[in-house]
Design a protein around this motif. Structure first.
Motif, PDB file in Angstrom:
ATOM      1  N   MET A  99       0.840  -1.204   0.000  1.00 14.03           N
ATOM      2  CA  MET A  99       0.000   0.000   0.000  1.00 14.03           C
ATOM      3  C   MET A  99       0.877   1.257   0.000  1.00 14.03           C
ATOM      4  SD  MET A  99      -3.158  -1.015  -0.143  1.00 14.03           S
ATOM      5  CE  MET A  99      -4.067   0.487   0.205  1.00 14.03           C
ATOM      6  N   CYS A 100       1.932   1.221   0.811  1.00 15.95           N
ATOM      7  CA  CYS A 100       2.845   2.379   0.872  1.00 15.95           C
ATOM      8  C   CYS A 100       3.631   2.537  -0.429  1.00 15.95           C
ATOM      9  CB  CYS A 100       3.819   2.224   2.039  1.00 15.95           C
ATOM     10  SG  CYS A 100       3.032   2.337   3.662  1.00 15.95           S
ATOM     11  N   MET A 101       4.039   1.415  -1.021  1.00 20.53           N
ATOM     12  CA  MET A 101       4.816   1.480  -2.263  1.00 20.53           C
ATOM     13  C   MET A 101       3.976   2.031  -3.408  1.00 20.53           C
ATOM     14  SD  MET A 101       6.802  -2.167  -1.880  1.00 20.53           S
ATOM     15  CE  MET A 101       7.523  -2.252  -3.529  1.00 20.53           C
ATOM     16  N   VAL A 102       2.720   1.576  -3.486  1.00 22.87           N
ATOM     17  CA  VAL A 102       1.853   1.980  -4.595  1.00 22.87           C
ATOM     18  C   VAL A 102       1.513   3.465  -4.511  1.00 22.87           C
ATOM     19  CG1 VAL A 102      -0.525   1.733  -5.398  1.00 22.87           C
ATOM     20  CG2 VAL A 102       0.911  -0.268  -5.165  1.00 22.87           C
ATOM     21  N   THR A 103       1.392   3.982  -3.296  1.00 21.24           N
ATOM     22  CA  THR A 103       1.022   5.396  -3.132  1.00 21.24           C
ATOM     23  C   THR A 103       2.247   6.284  -2.924  1.00 21.24           C
ATOM     24  OG1 THR A 103       0.845   5.034  -0.756  1.00 21.24           O
ATOM     25  CG2 THR A 103      -1.184   4.824  -2.035  1.00 21.24           C
ATOM     26  N   GLU A 128      -0.772  10.646   1.038  1.00 20.50           N
ATOM     27  CA  GLU A 128      -2.201  10.584   1.380  1.00 20.50           C
ATOM     28  C   GLU A 128      -3.025  10.409   0.113  1.00 20.50           C
ATOM     29  OE1 GLU A 128      -4.349  10.982   4.264  1.00 20.50           O
ATOM     30  OE2 GLU A 128      -2.490  10.298   5.191  1.00 20.50           O
ATOM     31  N   LYS A 129      -3.955   9.482   0.139  1.00 15.24           N
ATOM     32  CA  LYS A 129      -4.836   9.266  -1.012  1.00 15.24           C
ATOM     33  C   LYS A 129      -6.274   9.255  -0.511  1.00 15.24           C
ATOM     34  CE  LYS A 129      -1.675   8.543  -4.190  1.00 15.24           C
ATOM     35  NZ  LYS A 129      -1.395   9.671  -5.063  1.00 15.24           N
ATOM     36  N   PRO A 130      -6.862  10.458  -0.303  1.00 16.76           N
ATOM     37  CA  PRO A 130      -8.220  10.518   0.247  1.00 16.76           C
ATOM     38  C   PRO A 130      -9.249   9.833  -0.644  1.00 16.76           C
ATOM     39  CG  PRO A 130      -7.444  12.707  -0.409  1.00 16.76           C
ATOM     40  CD  PRO A 130      -6.277  11.782  -0.542  1.00 16.76           C
ATOM     41  N   GLU A 131      -8.934   9.707  -1.945  1.00 15.80           N
ATOM     42  CA  GLU A 131      -9.940   9.130  -2.852  1.00 15.80           C
ATOM     43  C   GLU A 131     -10.036   7.605  -2.733  1.00 15.80           C
ATOM     44  OE1 GLU A 131      -6.100   9.064  -5.290  1.00 15.80           O
ATOM     45  OE2 GLU A 131      -7.005  10.254  -3.688  1.00 15.80           O
ATOM     46  N   VAL A 132      -9.033   6.976  -2.094  1.00 14.22           N
ATOM     47  CA  VAL A 132      -9.056   5.510  -1.975  1.00 14.22           C
ATOM     48  C   VAL A 132     -10.196   5.093  -1.046  1.00 14.22           C
ATOM     49  CG1 VAL A 132      -7.785   3.490  -1.170  1.00 14.22           C
ATOM     50  CG2 VAL A 132      -6.614   5.244  -2.510  1.00 14.22           C
ATOM     51  N   PHE A 169      -8.718   1.536  -5.290  1.00 10.79           N
ATOM     52  CA  PHE A 169      -8.255   2.755  -5.954  1.00 10.79           C
ATOM     53  C   PHE A 169      -9.210   3.029  -7.108  1.00 10.79           C
ATOM     54  CE2 PHE A 169      -4.700   1.472  -3.535  1.00 10.79           C
ATOM     55  CZ  PHE A 169      -3.878   2.576  -3.349  1.00 10.79           C
ATOM     56  N   PRO A 170     -10.027   4.093  -7.002  1.00 12.12           N
ATOM     57  CA  PRO A 170     -11.108   4.254  -7.978  1.00 12.12           C
ATOM     58  C   PRO A 170     -10.641   4.461  -9.415  1.00 12.12           C
ATOM     59  CG  PRO A 170     -11.092   6.071  -6.391  1.00 12.12           C
ATOM     60  CD  PRO A 170     -10.076   5.087  -5.925  1.00 12.12           C
TER      61      PRO A 170
END
Length: 340
Positions: free
Chosen positions: A87-91, A95-99, A124-125
């Motif tokens: 999760m940390c690597m992908v983002t 911060e990804k509020p849209e997830v 992840f939309p």
């Protein structure tokens, strides 16, 4: 893997996310930058197989390749570490509020009185990619023997997969399993688990030995998955080998420690052809389930554990089982990325 040496090499581009960031996914207890630890050189290495280019991990590229797919990790707390790491690597730890939290869709909600749910799922939309983790320490199906008794023992069906996996397998595109460290008498007693096979309590003394019971479970779930694959041809299933512990001079409850902070003090290369986890290697042989072999490479990294720096450190108890994040599990995900 081809023959020859594979080794850890220093890399300026590591870590792939900040140990002070990634608050959205990374548990504080594994973020060693939030502890009293002062030496973080373990963050600056990558695994380099000889004569072979490993693709550079790129979060947005990974999401693009995983468009409309679901990646599930099922296993113990080290599976949870690998999930949080990814999760940390992908983002990139941002911060990804849209997830979206889509745990409810999989029944992953916190039960009354529970510390945490049995797992998490996030979508992840923009690429419709879902990452899921489900806690199953033993990878077998566990059921209460007497539903009405609060002090009931639990049947641990060595030869049947977790009900959760059985139920949701058809929704997964990538599956990463692991088990290992909960296979000891203390854990079975604490959980009130009683071994079952073929629907009956295990009477056979030989099978009841921990190593043999684990072996049966690992072989059973791999065989089951292999049979399921004809109905789920797009599924890519991996079995991750065991993550090594590094307790020196004792175990976790007898003063064992892992105080080394020098990376690769025991060498940087792996020269073997066979896995250091013969149980998983034997189980996946000849099946469509792939091995994600991290044991020998992680064995070289004893300085990457949480050690005595845990946030709620108890006197004299060190964690030489779990890893600091960012850290060694990031490399497991790079290997997964390369195999996908």
């Amino acid at each position: 893997l081809s023959r020859g040496a594979w080794e850890w090499v220093a890399d300026q581009r590591r870590p792939l996310y900040s140990g002070l960031g990634c608050k959205q996914w990374l548990s504080d207890m594994w973020a060693c930058r939030l502890t009293q630890r002062t030496d973080f050189s373990y963050e600056g290495y990558r695994w380099h197989p000889e004569n072979c280019e490993m693709p550079e991990f790129e979060g947005s590229e990974f999401l693009r390749r995983m468009q409309d797919k679901t990646i599930a990790f099922i296993g113990d707390s080290l599976g949870r570490q690998q999930f949080q790491s990814l999760m940390c690597m992908v983002t990139g730890g941002e911060e990804k509020p849209e997830v979206e939290n889509v745990g409810r869709k999989y029944g992953l909600v916190k039960a009354r009185g529970a510390i945490r749910p049995d797992g998490w799922a996030y979508r992840f939309p923009h690429t419709n990619t879902t990452f899921l983790y489900y806690w199953s320490a033993s990878l077998c199906n566990i059921e209460p023997i007497n539903m009405t008794d609060p002090a009931t023992e639990f049947a641990m069906h060595l030869d049947s997969p977790p009900a959760f996996l059985n139920r949701f397998l058809n929704q997964f595109d990538v599956l990463v399993l692991n088990t290992g460290h909960h296979w000891n008498r203390g854990k079975l007693r604490a959980n009130r688990w009683v071994m079952y096979a073929n629907g009956n309590p295990v009477e056979d003394k030989k099978l009841a030995e921990i190593g043999n019971a684990k072996n049966l479970t690992v072989h059973s779930i791999v065989r089951w998955l292999d049979l399921q694959r004809s109905m789920h041809p797009r599924l890519k299933a991996f079995f991750r080998t065991i993550s090594p512990r590094h307790f020196f001079n004792g175990d976790w409850n007898t003063g064992g420690s892992c105080n080394n902070t020098t990376p690769l003090a025991g060498g940087s290369e792996v020269w073997q052809d066979e896995s250091s986890d013969p149980v998983v290697e034997g189980a996946v042989k000849g099946t469509g389930v792939k091995i994600l072999d991290i044991t020998a490479i992680s064995q070289l990294r004893d300085e990457g554990h949480i050690s005595r720096y845990s946030i709620k450190a108890s006197d004299g108890i060190q964690d030489c089982l779990h890893w600091c994040l960012p850290g060694i599990p990031d490399m497991w995900n790079e290997l997964l990325y390369a195999q996908l």
